[in-house]
Scaffold this active site. Structure first.
Site, mmCIF file in Angstrom:
data_model
loop_
_atom_site.group_PDB
_atom_site.id
_atom_site.type_symbol
_atom_site.label_atom_id
_atom_site.label_comp_id
_atom_site.label_asym_id
_atom_site.label_seq_id
_atom_site.Cartn_x
_atom_site.Cartn_y
_atom_site.Cartn_z
ATOM 1 N N SER A 191 0.848 -1.185 0.000
ATOM 2 C CA SER A 191 0.000 0.000 0.000
ATOM 3 C C SER A 191 0.884 1.234 0.000
ATOM 4 C CB SER A 191 -0.893 0.003 1.239
ATOM 5 O OG SER A 191 -1.454 1.272 1.471
ATOM 6 N N SER A 192 0.372 2.310 -0.564
ATOM 7 C CA SER A 192 1.157 3.542 -0.608
ATOM 8 C C SER A 192 1.335 4.168 0.771
ATOM 9 C CB SER A 192 0.500 4.553 -1.549
ATOM 10 O OG SER A 192 -0.826 4.832 -1.148
ATOM 11 N N CYS A 193 0.625 3.673 1.785
ATOM 12 C CA CYS A 193 0.795 4.210 3.144
ATOM 13 C C CYS A 193 2.133 3.806 3.757
ATOM 14 C CB CYS A 193 -0.341 3.767 4.050
ATOM 15 S SG CYS A 193 -0.306 2.019 4.497
ATOM 16 N N TYR B 225 -0.565 -0.570 10.283
ATOM 17 C CA TYR B 225 -0.789 -1.264 9.008
ATOM 18 C C TYR B 225 0.415 -1.089 8.086
ATOM 19 C CZ TYR B 225 -2.956 -2.282 4.461
ATOM 20 O OH TYR B 225 -3.244 -2.782 3.216
ATOM 21 N N LYS C 117 3.049 -3.879 6.172
ATOM 22 C CA LYS C 117 3.307 -3.928 4.738
ATOM 23 C C LYS C 117 4.794 -3.739 4.424
ATOM 24 C CE LYS C 117 -0.710 -4.906 3.183
ATOM 25 N NZ LYS C 117 -0.917 -6.201 2.495
ATOM 26 N N HIS D 156 -12.700 2.562 2.795
ATOM 27 C CA HIS D 156 -11.817 3.664 2.442
ATOM 28 C C HIS D 156 -12.665 4.833 1.934
ATOM 29 C CE1 HIS D 156 -8.795 0.363 2.386
ATOM 30 N NE2 HIS D 156 -8.048 1.316 2.899
#
Length: 322
Positions: A117-119, A146, A150, A189
């Protein structure tokens, strides 16, 4: 051991396991693989195979012997869920990833794609965000648990390449949306949450919709069918050590997104913004130079994608995750 190998197209007749094949991403990947001629797709629901159960995961790999794997299974949620259930997001995602990646290593999986994920990127990363910015700053506090899970998955894949010479890769998609999404008030989301909120307001003739935050943060959105296309493209054409960003390279404010959704559902009431609620990261735009150099670009425009998502939501209102 070299971190780079020569990519080659996948064998369409080899057993291919899609972990999380009923979710937003996994179901789209499954459809893409079917349309591309893969004839031995493997999928297990969470009731059939709990990926948090290490022994069960190893038994599955020993029995089915997949040659290729896409790890799309994860516990996911929006800003409210991520900032409330931190332990759940960290623990469950770590267990899922470690079990699947360890079993894949033990049973000789040749090609594996881990989806992150881009987070994963720092809260204050320069924009647009390059792959090399990973681990260069502090994470956004509302989803750091989270994100750490990842990041661990990315490093697990890179370690398998370096220590065991495995031809495994990782992809980091931007914010996703599309058919099969989670539209629940607490677990969704931002874009599916807006679809549900405005559709309910329109159908109930509610004169006012209140959204979280200021509406000023900018977000990039990618239709999940474009991500599925990118996943197959990467597996067929890329075999390097770096994770690869997957996005559109364009972003919009949350206010603009909300306006698009309101227009699409036909809502004509008022929208207000609750600035007492957190905005999260103010901008999160991915640099997609690497995947463009590999020959892939998205094909579904945002307004087109929102329209199809609203249509799908309305057609499946009784069965969507709410």
């Amino acid at each position: 051991m070299s971190d780079s190998f020569a990519a080659r197209p996948l064998d369409r007749g080899a057993p291919f396991y899609v972990a999380g094949h009923r979710g937003l991403v996994g179901s789209s990947v499954w459809r893409k693989l079917e349309s591309a001629g893969f004839s031995r797709l493997l999928g297990q629901t969470s009731a059939e195979l709990d990926l948090r159960d290490r022994e069960a995961v190893f038994d599955f790999f020993a029995r089915e012997k997949p040659t290729n794997v896409i790890l799309a299974a994860a516990k996911v949620g929006g800003i409210a869920a991520n900032s409330t259930f931190l332990v759940d997001f960290l623990s469950e995602n770590l267990r899922i990833q470690v079990n699947v990646l360890d079993a894949a290593l033990a049973h000789g999986v040749e090609r594996l794609l881990f989806l992150g994920s881009s987070c994963i990127y720092p809260k204050l990363a320069p924009q647009p965000i390059k792959e090399e910015y990973l681990l260069t700053g502090h994470l956004e506090p509302t989803n750091d648990a989270y994100a750490i899970a990842k990041i661990a998955g990315i490093l697990h894949v890179q370690a398998a390449r370096r220590q065991h010479g495995r031809s495994w890769i990782s992809a980091m998609p931007t914010n996703l949306y599309g058919p099969g999404d989670n539209f629940s008030p607490r677990g969704s989301h931002v874009l599916p949450a807006l679809v549900r909120r405005y559709d309910e307001a329109q159908s109930s003739a509610v004169p006012l919709v209140v959204n979280w935050g200021s509406g000023n943060p900018r977000r990039e959105f990618l239709h999940v069918d474009d991500l599925a296309s990118a996943c197959l493209h990467l597996l067929d054409n890329y075999d390097g050590a770096s994770h690869v960003n997957v996005g559109t390279g364009e972003d919009h404010t949350i206010r603009e997104i909300a306006s698009m959704v309101a227009d699409e559902v036909g809502y004509t009431g008022e929208t207000r913004w609750d600035t007492s609620k957190p905005d999260g990261t103010m901008q999160k735009l991915l640099d997609v130079s690497m995947i463009r150099e590999l020959g892939w670009r998205p094909t579904i425009g945002l307004r087109e994608g929102i329209a199809s998502t609203v249509s799908w939501y309305r057609d499946n209102i009784g069965a969507v995750r709410t």
